[in-house]
Every structure is written in structure tokens, then in C-alpha cells.
Design a protein around this motif. Sequence first.
Motif, PDB file in Angstrom:
ATOM      1  N   GLN A  47       0.841  -1.202   0.000  1.00  0.00           N
ATOM      2  CA  GLN A  47       0.000   0.000   0.000  1.00  0.00           C
ATOM      3  C   GLN A  47       0.870   1.244   0.000  1.00  0.00           C
ATOM      4  OE1 GLN A  47      -3.311   0.929   0.068  1.00  0.00           O
ATOM      5  NE2 GLN A  47      -4.372  -0.241   1.659  1.00  0.00           N
ATOM      6  N   ALA A  50       2.094   1.963  -3.385  1.00  0.00           N
ATOM      7  CA  ALA A  50       1.091   2.625  -4.214  1.00  0.00           C
ATOM      8  C   ALA A  50       0.982   4.097  -3.840  1.00  0.00           C
ATOM      9  CB  ALA A  50      -0.258   1.939  -4.045  1.00  0.00           C
ATOM     10  N   VAL A  79      -6.291   6.125  -7.301  1.00  0.00           N
ATOM     11  CA  VAL A  79      -5.102   5.855  -8.106  1.00  0.00           C
ATOM     12  C   VAL A  79      -5.448   5.757  -9.590  1.00  0.00           C
ATOM     13  CG1 VAL A  79      -3.126   4.337  -8.428  1.00  0.00           C
ATOM     14  CG2 VAL A  79      -4.110   4.598  -6.178  1.00  0.00           C
ATOM     15  N   LEU A  80      -6.612   5.256  -9.836  1.00  0.00           N
ATOM     16  CA  LEU A  80      -7.018   5.076 -11.228  1.00  0.00           C
ATOM     17  C   LEU A  80      -7.112   6.409 -11.949  1.00  0.00           C
ATOM     18  CD1 LEU A  80      -7.534   2.529 -12.709  1.00  0.00           C
ATOM     19  CD2 LEU A  80      -9.959   2.722 -12.204  1.00  0.00           C
ATOM     20  N   LEU A  83      -3.660   7.793 -12.443  1.00  0.00           N
ATOM     21  CA  LEU A  83      -2.951   7.138 -13.542  1.00  0.00           C
ATOM     22  C   LEU A  83      -3.351   7.760 -14.861  1.00  0.00           C
ATOM     23  CD1 LEU A  83      -3.253   3.413 -12.433  1.00  0.00           C
ATOM     24  CD2 LEU A  83      -1.123   4.565 -12.970  1.00  0.00           C
ATOM     25  N   GLU A  84      -4.632   7.967 -15.030  1.00  0.00           N
ATOM     26  CA  GLU A  84      -5.139   8.529 -16.278  1.00  0.00           C
ATOM     27  C   GLU A  84      -4.590   9.940 -16.480  1.00  0.00           C
ATOM     28  OE1 GLU A  84      -6.200   9.018 -19.657  1.00  0.00           O
ATOM     29  OE2 GLU A  84      -6.363   7.034 -18.783  1.00  0.00           O
ATOM     30  N   LEU A 162      -9.978   1.366  -2.677  1.00  0.00           N
ATOM     31  CA  LEU A 162      -8.880   0.427  -2.846  1.00  0.00           C
ATOM     32  C   LEU A 162      -8.427  -0.150  -1.518  1.00  0.00           C
ATOM     33  CD1 LEU A 162      -6.957   1.958  -5.745  1.00  0.00           C
ATOM     34  CD2 LEU A 162      -7.113  -0.480  -5.306  1.00  0.00           C
ATOM     35  N   ILE A 165     -10.928  -2.781  -0.658  1.00  0.00           N
ATOM     36  CA  ILE A 165     -10.729  -4.020  -1.405  1.00  0.00           C
ATOM     37  C   ILE A 165      -9.547  -4.806  -0.848  1.00  0.00           C
ATOM     38  CG2 ILE A 165     -10.023  -4.962  -3.644  1.00  0.00           C
ATOM     39  CD1 ILE A 165     -12.898  -4.197  -3.620  1.00  0.00           C
ATOM     40  N   LEU A 220     -15.052  -5.710 -15.396  1.00  0.00           N
ATOM     41  CA  LEU A 220     -14.393  -4.637 -14.660  1.00  0.00           C
ATOM     42  C   LEU A 220     -15.215  -4.263 -13.440  1.00  0.00           C
ATOM     43  CD1 LEU A 220     -13.310  -2.146 -17.435  1.00  0.00           C
ATOM     44  CD2 LEU A 220     -12.011  -3.985 -16.385  1.00  0.00           C
ATOM     45  N   TYR A 222     -13.461  -3.177 -10.537  1.00  0.00           N
ATOM     46  CA  TYR A 222     -12.543  -2.472  -9.651  1.00  0.00           C
ATOM     47  C   TYR A 222     -12.132  -3.299  -8.452  1.00  0.00           C
ATOM     48  CZ  TYR A 222     -13.411   1.399 -12.644  1.00  0.00           C
ATOM     49  OH  TYR A 222     -13.485   2.199 -13.748  1.00  0.00           O
ATOM     50  N   GLY A 223     -11.872  -4.558  -8.694  1.00  0.00           N
ATOM     51  CA  GLY A 223     -11.278  -5.380  -7.650  1.00  0.00           C
ATOM     52  C   GLY A 223     -12.258  -6.187  -6.828  1.00  0.00           C
TER      53      GLY A 223
ATOM     54  N   LEU B 104       2.389   2.607 -17.098  1.00  0.00           N
ATOM     55  CA  LEU B 104       1.200   3.129 -16.428  1.00  0.00           C
ATOM     56  C   LEU B 104      -0.034   2.379 -16.899  1.00  0.00           C
ATOM     57  CD1 LEU B 104       1.631   7.008 -16.314  1.00  0.00           C
ATOM     58  CD2 LEU B 104       1.865   5.339 -14.486  1.00  0.00           C
ATOM     59  N   LYS B 108      -2.639   0.270 -14.736  1.00  0.00           N
ATOM     60  CA  LYS B 108      -4.043   0.631 -14.773  1.00  0.00           C
ATOM     61  C   LYS B 108      -4.904  -0.591 -15.075  1.00  0.00           C
ATOM     62  CE  LYS B 108      -6.966   3.758 -17.139  1.00  0.00           C
ATOM     63  NZ  LYS B 108      -7.107   4.425 -18.417  1.00  0.00           N
ATOM     64  N   LEU B 111      -5.029  -2.862 -12.188  1.00  0.00           N
ATOM     65  CA  LEU B 111      -5.902  -2.288 -11.164  1.00  0.00           C
ATOM     66  C   LEU B 111      -7.360  -2.538 -11.493  1.00  0.00           C
ATOM     67  CD1 LEU B 111      -5.743  -0.672  -8.624  1.00  0.00           C
ATOM     68  CD2 LEU B 111      -5.771   1.415  -9.969  1.00  0.00           C
ATOM     69  N   GLU B 112      -7.694  -2.372 -12.742  1.00  0.00           N
ATOM     70  CA  GLU B 112      -9.085  -2.543 -13.137  1.00  0.00           C
ATOM     71  C   GLU B 112      -9.502  -4.002 -13.057  1.00  0.00           C
ATOM     72  OE1 GLU B 112      -8.909  -0.677 -16.911  1.00  0.00           O
ATOM     73  OE2 GLU B 112      -9.748   1.225 -16.198  1.00  0.00           O
ATOM     74  N   GLU B 113      -8.562  -4.879 -13.353  1.00  0.00           N
ATOM     75  CA  GLU B 113      -8.947  -6.285 -13.427  1.00  0.00           C
ATOM     76  C   GLU B 113      -8.800  -7.027 -12.113  1.00  0.00           C
ATOM     77  OE1 GLU B 113      -6.949  -7.918 -16.811  1.00  0.00           O
ATOM     78  OE2 GLU B 113      -7.787  -6.316 -18.071  1.00  0.00           O
ATOM     79  N   HIS B 114      -7.709  -6.760 -11.411  1.00  0.00           N
ATOM     80  CA  HIS B 114      -7.497  -7.522 -10.180  1.00  0.00           C
ATOM     81  C   HIS B 114      -7.654  -6.684  -8.930  1.00  0.00           C
ATOM     82  CE1 HIS B 114      -4.532  -8.938 -13.309  1.00  0.00           C
ATOM     83  NE2 HIS B 114      -5.503  -9.821 -13.353  1.00  0.00           N
ATOM     84  N   GLY B 115      -7.864  -5.397  -9.121  1.00  0.00           N
ATOM     85  CA  GLY B 115      -8.072  -4.560  -7.946  1.00  0.00           C
ATOM     86  C   GLY B 115      -6.799  -4.093  -7.313  1.00  0.00           C
ATOM     87  N   PHE B 122       4.336  -1.990  -9.802  1.00  0.00           N
ATOM     88  CA  PHE B 122       4.651  -0.698  -9.203  1.00  0.00           C
ATOM     89  C   PHE B 122       6.138  -0.395  -9.290  1.00  0.00           C
ATOM     90  CE2 PHE B 122       0.553  -0.451  -6.783  1.00  0.00           C
ATOM     91  CZ  PHE B 122       0.217   0.804  -7.264  1.00  0.00           C
TER      92      PHE B 122
END
Lengths: 237, 237
Positions: A47, A50, A79-80, A83-84, A162, A165, A220, A222-223, B104, B108, B111-115, B122
Motif C-alpha cells: 500500500q 502505491a 489511483v485510477l 494514472l489517467e 482500494l 478491497i 471490470l 474495480y477489484g 502506467l 491501470k 488495477l481494473e482487473e485484479h483490484g 509498481f
Amino acid sequence: MLGRYLKIGELASLAGVTVRTLRHYDQLGLLRPARITESGHRLYDIQSVAQLYSILAMKELGLSLSEILELTTAKDVDVLALLEMHRARLQEEMARRQVLMAKLLKVKQALEEHGQPSLEDFREVLTAIHASADRYLSREQFEQLKERYVANAGSDLASGWLTFIGKLRNCYEQRLPKTHPDAMECVAYWKAVADRFVGDHPELRKAVWSFHASRERGRLNYGLTDELYQYLRQLME
Amino acid sequence: MLGRYLKIGELASLAGVTVRTLRHYDQLGLLRPARITESGHRLYDIQSVAQLYSILAMKELGLSLSEILELTTAKDVDVLALLEMHRARLQEEMARRQVLMAKLLKVKQALEEHGQPSLEDFREVLTAIHASADRYLSREQFEQLKERYVANAGSDLASGWLTFIGKLRNCYEQRLPKTHPDAMECVAYWKAVADRFVGDHPELRKAVWSFHASRERGRLNYGLTDELYQYLRQLME
DNA sequence: GCTTGAACCTCACGTTACGTCATGTTGCAC
DNA sequence: GTGCAACATGACGTAACGTGAGGTTCAAGC
């Protein structure tokens, strides 16, 4: 002892920053260690990694440490979204660098051919350098960032997702019973999220539940995977 | 009164820096005004603009002001070499930004797929940020830069070329006689250049002269145009 | 020719994000 | 058990300006 911790030097070399920097961030309250040993040594977990990314990315976006503090203490960072934004910024910078390169080429040619580029040529290059070196966000961009981070007007919900999760996954992996404090915290969080959505209205709440229950599998989310979701429902019974 | 001078505020807004910055550079001896009025106001000319570009470009290359001072006081900068270096650096940065963007994207998606992205994800991003934010030259690169700026092992020849061309053009435009100090300075410079090439050997010198005399017309000659060259020969008779 | 506000001047201290000692404890490999 | 790397906490240093304070100078308008 759950998982592995990183010592300060390890995190530092991992992230390519100095130990001093991490201590500095700790002092500012920007990146607190996940744990501290009896002897006072700082220990970090994933964590923290991150979080450190968030800090460095925001620095890249041109925010000062105090601004970052302002944004992150409001609550955990999305974080998402970051990132964007980071990606968008990089793209922007590349475009500006392209422009600058073109101008440089122009000056170079002028120099080779006439011995002295015109003032106008230099002016263009200088302003392009300025633009290219400029790391600051416009007022709007800053506000936008803030909007997204301090989502839902000051609640610590959306952006704490996050963390939630992560905790939930932890509980799930250890099959903690619903009486365990961590499990209870997850449930509380989940309820808070639901409340945000539906207020205190019991019928709406039911509707939300069934909505969640019927959501697509494996997409999708988000975890919040299916197993986690099942586990969560168990906790709430 | 030859040409136009810029006041400090004008140069500042032209280059997108603050007035304070220019004063700071003056204080450090990094960018001295071309002239100072009786009342103490700083006046800059187009040469100053070129110098300012050099400073800003070198800053972009990651040099500190004291390093820049070290390089520029050795003698005037070879703007051409600097332009090339600057361009190369920009290209390098763009490449690193590409890499970072890719990483990145990976995070991303994770993050979207596994959370939760993996530590490794990282780690990659963090080191890529580090590389991308890194503005420093390697020792070799610095030495290389120095080589080119302080060309000919400490002489102030090669890098003073542009100043020379500027002065010569000035003399030419005013048709100054060979007795004028500025004209004499140009001749002296030119002789020095020639000496560098041929030493004190009179026959070699003659050979160089005829070499120069036969050089291609209108080609890349770094500002020494045919008219200028003719004029220079007159001065030397 | 006089005003007046913007632009300039010189100190001189403040700021940010760490760097760099000094000085002392901990962890751990041999 | 002993040495040495890695950790700890102060506390002062630094780079590249920012930010006033307090005072001149310039040029446009009356």
C-alpha cells in the motif's frame, strides 16, 4: 506479519528515491510507514508503494508537497484517476517537446545558413522552452484533480475503495469470521457506500442490493471479484 | 544605439522568465546586460537573447547554474552544438516517457482487473518515473559537453566564432575602416584562428588562405558569407 | 512643465525539498 | 561477541529563485 514489509532502504532503492526523502515525507505526514518496529525502524507495505507512486506522480504533475498533502489527507487517492491524469500529462509534454524540437531545428538551420537566427526565431524557441519546462497545472486542472480525489464532497468513501478491497481480500484469504474487527470494518465500509447511494431509504437499499447481485460476472469491477462479493454477503448476513 | 535594446522586463516576458531571474543571472555573472544606462537600468541585445537560450537549454539538460557558469565563462558557447544536444535530449526524454506510459497502462489494467497491481508492476513504474524525471547528464555526457564548449583545449577560439561573426557583420554594415578598433579586433581573431590551424609556419598559412579563398560559394559556412569574407580580406591587406 | 503610475533599482530575508553531517542505536553475518 | 551496514534523530546547509521594503526613473497624459 501478514505478507512482507519493506525497510526504508529497500523501499528507497525500489523507488529510486533517497532514504532521506522517505523520512522527509514521513515527517510531513505524507507517507507514513505501515508499521514501526519496537526499535523505531520504519516498515512499509505494498500500500505504501502505491501511495508513494501517487506522491511521485503528483509531483510530476507539478504539485508541491503541501498541495499533495492537502489532496491526500482529504482521503486516500483514486489511483485510477491519477494514472489517467499522469498519462495525459505525459502525452501533453511529448507534444510540447515535439513543438520545441521543430523550433530548435529552425534556429539551427538559420544559424547554419545566415550565421545569426532572428530575434523572432529565438523568441519562439524561448517560449517553447518555457511551455515545455512548465510543470504546473492550470487552476482548472487543479480543481478537477481535487474534485476527483475528494470525491463525494468530503466523504472518505469513493477514494477509500482500494483500501477497502485490499482489506476485504485479506479477510477473505484468512477466512476471517464476521466477528473479526477487520471483517466488521469492511462491512461498515460497504454499508457506508450503500448509504451514499441510497440514503436511508430501505426500499432503495434493497434495490441496490439486487442490482449488485445481478452485476456481470468477471467484468471490470474495480477489484471486487465474485469470490470477494460472495464472501462479503456472508459477512453481512 | 545600433539596433534595439530590450529592457529587463521586455526580455523577461519575451523569454517567459521573471525579472528576478534575470537579475539573479546578472548577479551570478551568468548573463550580463549588453549595456547599462546611466541610471542603472539593464539593457539587453539579441546576443543576450542567444545567451539566455543557452542558459535555459543547459538548465533543461540538467546542469546547475554554477556548472553553466563554469562552461560559459570558459568562453562563449557553441550554440550549434548545444542545439543539437538539446534536441537529442528531448528525443531521449520522449522515449522514456513512452516507456513510462506503457507501464502506467499496465498498472491501470491490473488495477481494473485484479483490484491491486503487483509489487512488480509498481516497481517498474517507479523506476520508470525515476528515469523519466531524471534530468541529469552522466559524467561522460558532461565531459563531452565541456569538450565541445571549451574547444581547442582552453583557447577561446572555436566557441567565440559566433561573436566574431556578429562583430564582423557589424563592422561590415557600417563599412568601418581597418583602423577602427572593432575591425582590428576581428582581424586579430581571424589571425588567431588561422594560427590555430597552421601554427607559425608561413607557407602553411599561405596554403590556408588559398584554401579559404577557394571555398564553395553560398554553402554552409557558419555565417561567414562571401561579402563578409571579402570585407575581411580588405581589412587584412 | 508637472504629475502619476508603471517599471526599474538595490538590499535582505523567506521558501521548498531535500542534502549533508554529527552522533548514537540496531540488526545480523561470521 | 564483534564488527559493520543500515537504521534513528536532530540540526544546519543549499539552490534558485520568491517576496517584500524602500527608493529612483521613465514616459504618457493633462
